[in-house]
Design an enzyme around this catalytic site. Structure first.
Site, PDB file in Angstrom:
ATOM      1  N   GLY A   1     -22.856   4.890   2.174  1.00 30.95           N
ATOM      2  CA  GLY A   1     -21.874   5.277   1.153  1.00 30.95           C
ATOM      3  C   GLY A   1     -22.474   5.091  -0.222  1.00 30.95           C
ATOM      4  O   GLY A   1     -23.111   4.066  -0.500  1.00 30.95           O
TER       5      GLY A   1
ATOM      6  N   LYS B   1       0.865  -1.183   0.000  1.00 28.32           N
ATOM      7  CA  LYS B   1       0.000   0.000   0.000  1.00 28.32           C
ATOM      8  C   LYS B   1       0.899   1.229   0.000  1.00 28.32           C
ATOM      9  O   LYS B   1       2.034   1.165   0.483  1.00 28.32           O
ATOM     10  CB  LYS B   1      -0.868   0.027   1.267  1.00 28.32           C
ATOM     11  CG  LYS B   1      -2.160   0.789   1.095  1.00 28.32           C
ATOM     12  CD  LYS B   1      -3.243  -0.124   0.550  1.00 28.32           C
ATOM     13  CE  LYS B   1      -4.532   0.610   0.312  1.00 28.32           C
ATOM     14  NZ  LYS B   1      -5.601  -0.303  -0.124  1.00 28.32           N
TER      15      LYS B   1
ATOM     16  N   ASP C   1      -6.737   4.105  -4.717  1.00 26.99           N
ATOM     17  CA  ASP C   1      -7.322   3.926  -3.378  1.00 26.99           C
ATOM     18  C   ASP C   1      -8.044   5.242  -3.072  1.00 26.99           C
ATOM     19  O   ASP C   1      -8.399   5.974  -3.998  1.00 26.99           O
ATOM     20  CB  ASP C   1      -6.211   3.597  -2.358  1.00 26.99           C
ATOM     21  CG  ASP C   1      -6.772   3.155  -1.023  1.00 26.99           C
ATOM     22  OD1 ASP C   1      -7.445   2.118  -0.980  1.00 26.99           O
ATOM     23  OD2 ASP C   1      -6.581   3.862  -0.017  1.00 26.99           O
TER      24      ASP C   1
ATOM     25  N   GLY D   1     -20.675   5.833  -3.316  1.00 24.16           N
ATOM     26  CA  GLY D   1     -19.624   6.057  -4.306  1.00 24.16           C
ATOM     27  C   GLY D   1     -19.494   4.829  -5.191  1.00 24.16           C
ATOM     28  O   GLY D   1     -20.483   4.142  -5.478  1.00 24.16           O
ATOM     29  N   ASN D   2     -18.265   4.533  -5.597  1.00 23.02           N
ATOM     30  CA  ASN D   2     -18.041   3.392  -6.486  1.00 23.02           C
ATOM     31  C   ASN D   2     -18.634   2.110  -5.905  1.00 23.02           C
ATOM     32  O   ASN D   2     -19.419   1.424  -6.557  1.00 23.02           O
ATOM     33  CB  ASN D   2     -16.538   3.245  -6.738  1.00 23.02           C
ATOM     34  CG  ASN D   2     -16.234   2.030  -7.593  1.00 23.02           C
ATOM     35  OD1 ASN D   2     -16.281   0.906  -7.111  1.00 23.02           O
ATOM     36  ND2 ASN D   2     -15.969   2.242  -8.863  1.00 23.02           N
ATOM     37  N   ALA D   3     -18.283   1.805  -4.666  1.00 26.27           N
ATOM     38  CA  ALA D   3     -18.740   0.548  -4.063  1.00 26.27           C
ATOM     39  C   ALA D   3     -20.242   0.609  -3.744  1.00 26.27           C
ATOM     40  O   ALA D   3     -21.016  -0.273  -4.139  1.00 26.27           O
ATOM     41  CB  ALA D   3     -17.921   0.258  -2.807  1.00 26.27           C
ATOM     42  N   GLY D   4     -20.671   1.655  -3.034  1.00 27.87           N
ATOM     43  CA  GLY D   4     -22.044   1.732  -2.527  1.00 27.87           C
ATOM     44  C   GLY D   4     -23.098   1.899  -3.611  1.00 27.87           C
ATOM     45  O   GLY D   4     -24.112   1.183  -3.612  1.00 27.87           O
TER      46      GLY D   4
HETATM   47  P1  NAD Z   1     -15.814   6.608  -3.171  1.00 29.35           P
HETATM   48  O1  NAD Z   1     -14.941   7.768  -2.869  1.00 29.35           O
HETATM   49  O2  NAD Z   1     -16.228   6.323  -4.568  1.00 29.35           O
HETATM   50  O3  NAD Z   1     -17.188   6.739  -2.313  1.00 29.35           O
HETATM   51  C1  NAD Z   1     -17.203   6.928  -0.934  1.00 29.35           C
HETATM   52  C2  NAD Z   1     -18.646   7.239  -0.539  1.00 29.35           C
HETATM   53  O4  NAD Z   1     -18.693   7.330   0.877  1.00 29.35           O
HETATM   54  C3  NAD Z   1     -19.159   8.567  -1.072  1.00 29.35           C
HETATM   55  O5  NAD Z   1     -20.505   8.391  -1.489  1.00 29.35           O
HETATM   56  C4  NAD Z   1     -19.104   9.482   0.152  1.00 29.35           C
HETATM   57  O6  NAD Z   1     -20.091  10.518   0.094  1.00 29.35           O
HETATM   58  C5  NAD Z   1     -19.453   8.477   1.228  1.00 29.35           C
HETATM   59  N1  NAD Z   1     -19.132   8.914   2.564  1.00 29.35           N
HETATM   60  C6  NAD Z   1     -18.037   9.581   3.008  1.00 29.35           C
HETATM   61  N2  NAD Z   1     -18.168   9.841   4.302  1.00 29.35           N
HETATM   62  C7  NAD Z   1     -19.346   9.314   4.693  1.00 29.35           C
HETATM   63  C8  NAD Z   1     -20.036   9.254   5.914  1.00 29.35           C
HETATM   64  N3  NAD Z   1     -19.547   9.797   7.013  1.00 29.35           N
HETATM   65  N4  NAD Z   1     -21.225   8.631   5.932  1.00 29.35           N
HETATM   66  C9  NAD Z   1     -21.758   8.079   4.831  1.00 29.35           C
HETATM   67  N5  NAD Z   1     -21.145   8.110   3.653  1.00 29.35           N
HETATM   68  C10 NAD Z   1     -19.955   8.722   3.587  1.00 29.35           C
HETATM   69  O7  NAD Z   1     -15.083   5.352  -2.515  1.00 29.35           O
HETATM   70  P2  NAD Z   1     -15.284   3.810  -2.860  1.00 29.35           P
HETATM   71  O8  NAD Z   1     -14.288   3.420  -3.869  1.00 29.35           O
HETATM   72  O9  NAD Z   1     -16.724   3.526  -3.059  1.00 29.35           O
HETATM   73  O10 NAD Z   1     -14.779   3.184  -1.477  1.00 29.35           O
HETATM   74  C11 NAD Z   1     -15.637   3.056  -0.355  1.00 29.35           C
HETATM   75  C12 NAD Z   1     -15.035   2.045   0.586  1.00 29.35           C
HETATM   76  O11 NAD Z   1     -14.877   0.808  -0.104  1.00 29.35           O
HETATM   77  C13 NAD Z   1     -13.637   2.395   1.114  1.00 29.35           C
HETATM   78  O12 NAD Z   1     -13.505   1.892   2.426  1.00 29.35           O
HETATM   79  C14 NAD Z   1     -12.716   1.637   0.194  1.00 29.35           C
HETATM   80  O13 NAD Z   1     -11.462   1.363   0.798  1.00 29.35           O
HETATM   81  C15 NAD Z   1     -13.536   0.380   0.000  1.00 29.35           C
HETATM   82  N6  NAD Z   1     -13.129  -0.373  -1.190  1.00 29.35           N
HETATM   83  C16 NAD Z   1     -13.339   0.138  -2.429  1.00 29.35           C
HETATM   84  C17 NAD Z   1     -12.917  -0.593  -3.527  1.00 29.35           C
HETATM   85  C18 NAD Z   1     -13.152  -0.087  -4.915  1.00 29.35           C
HETATM   86  O14 NAD Z   1     -12.813  -0.810  -5.857  1.00 29.35           O
HETATM   87  N7  NAD Z   1     -13.724   1.079  -5.116  1.00 29.35           N
HETATM   88  C19 NAD Z   1     -12.278  -1.828  -3.366  1.00 29.35           C
HETATM   89  C20 NAD Z   1     -12.094  -2.335  -2.081  1.00 29.35           C
HETATM   90  C21 NAD Z   1     -12.526  -1.585  -0.995  1.00 29.35           C
END
Ligand code: NAD
Length: 404
Positions: free
Chosen positions: A216, A104, A144, A218-221
């Protein structure tokens, strides 16, 4: 004082050591990172001033393959956290059985207060400085928190200029035009759904009709909300950093949560969202969201961790006591690194797979990994997170021993 993320990792490692009956010499290499590269870089701000930024790369363990893991651009990401995340990558790759290790990296600054030109300077300086330590067969970074495919493109370009050859497989999560894989954008969510389906099947249940809360968007949610809705699950709660909404009878997943209005949908706080009734709770935002102060109020039966580290060890103990099943991050969100592995494979072979082919390969990896974990958990009477550590540590120690 609460334990740091890396201390939590060491506690889980110790548990695995005892369950596997390993000797200290077997486990010792997993107590510390193999290499930590740190440096200061200088960028020119748009106003002409100079700024010094700390950058780092933690190479935790490469017994099973080249180091693999994202680069985080964040003002708070300290070495302890990055080491814990690097160790988690080694565990994650071992849980899904892909031939990669754990790493990382990061740059300690706030990209939200920097222009794209300033961020590009950080990315290129990171790449030049780390060039001797990374590469397709050595250490393969990825995006990340607050790093994007565009940033991966800058890092790739600078790396290739520095070493004087083409090497697209030195980084994953890059734009498709530069050799990125189709399906990487939805991989984490899709992988989580494959695991969830396998888990429900093991209990004689199905996804259709299950109520789900997702933190959440974002990408994952957002991606998992859409996929689950399409599979007939009922989304009863959604949130992002600014908004949280719920409707017990179910709501239609919108394009964006900003200005979301729909009949019967209530606006609630993010904290309330986590403790509303639902079959499944999916943290998909930040770490440290389910803690000793709110875990007892969680009403969901199952938790699917798409975020990294959303549950503290104290909350884990409360969930175990309450019979709430946690499907841990090291399996639940491993679809992301698995498709990164596919990207690396495509680059090394000079191939381009269709989106369908990516799905066809992802599904059995996620399902079989759940199966192996489920068998171990049942055999040893362990919660899934402990079982995941046991499985992963056994595989990593096995690889280290095979070379000794
Ligand atoms: P992202 O930046 O696309 O989205 C993050 C989301 O979380 C946004 O909608 C943001 O508004 C929301 N958020 C931030 N603070 C918040 C809070 N206090 N309450 C509620 N929502 C809140 O990020 P992502 O890529 O979706 O990653 C989210 C999580 O998933 C992280 O922990 C990341 O490490 C993990 N993850 C992501 C991937 C990936 O491929 N994207 C892979 C493995 C793990």
């Amino acid at each position: 004082m609460k334990n740091t993320p890396f201390q939590n990792y060491l506690t889980r490692l110790e548990e695995a050591k005892e369950i596997l009956n390993l000797e200290e010499k077997d486990i010792a290499p997993l107590r510390e990172a193999e290499h930590i590269h740190q440096s200061d870089i200088m960028i020119k701000r748009d106003d002409g001033s100079d700024e010094t930024i700390k950058i780092y790369r933690v190479q935790f363990n490469n017994a099973r393959g080249p180091y693999k893991g994202g680069i985080r651009f964040h003002p708070m990401a300290d070495l302890d956290e990055v080491k814990a995340l690097a160790a988690a990558m080694a565990i994650k790759c071992a849980v899904v059985g892909i031939p990669l290790g754990g790493g990382k990296g990061g740059a300690q600054f706030d990209p939200k207060t920097h222009s794209p030109a300033e961020i590009e300077q950080v990315a290129r300086a990171w790449s030049r400085t780390m060039a001797p330590f990374i590469g397709v067969e050595k250490d393969v970074p990825a995006p990340d928190v607050y790093t994007t495919p565009q940033i991966m493109g800058w890092i790739l370009d600078e790396f290739e200029k520095t070493v004087g050859r083409k090497e697209p497989g030195m980084i994953t999560g890059k734009p498709v035009e530069l050799g990125g894989s189709l399906g990487r954008d939805t991989a984490t969510a899709q992988g989580g759904v494959y695991v969830l389906e396998a888990f429900l099947k093991s209990r004689g249940e199905e996804l259709r009709g299950k109520t789900v809360i997702i933190q959440g968007f974002g990408n994952a949610g957002a991606n998992i909300a859409r996929i689950l809705e399409a599979h007939g699950a009922i989304i009863v709660g959604l949130s992002d950093s600014k908004h949280a909404y719920c409707r017990a009878e179910g709501l239609k997943v919108p394009e964006s949560l900003a200005d979301f209005k729909s009949e019967g949908v209530s606006i609630i706080t993010n904290e309330e969202l986590l403790t509303k009734p639902a079959d499944i709770l999916i943290p998909a935002a930040l770490d440290n969201q389910l803690r000793d102060d709110n875990a007892a109020n969680v009403q969901a039966k199952y938790i699917l961790e798409l975020a990294n580290g959303p549950t503290t060890p104290e909350a884990d103990a409360i969930f175990e006591q309450k019979g709430i099943v946690v499907i841990p991050d090291v399996l639940a969100n491993a679809g992301g690194v698995t498709v990164s592995y596919f990207e690396w494979e495509q680059n090394r072979a000079g191939e381009k797979w269709s989106a369908e082919e990516v799905q066809t390969r992802l599904k059995p990896i996620m399902q079989n990994s759940f199966q192996a974990l489920d068998e171990l958990a049942k055999e040893k009477h362990l919660p899934y997170r402990k079982a995941a550590f046991v499985l992963a540590v056994k595989r990593i120690v096995g690889a280290m021993k095979a070379k000794a």
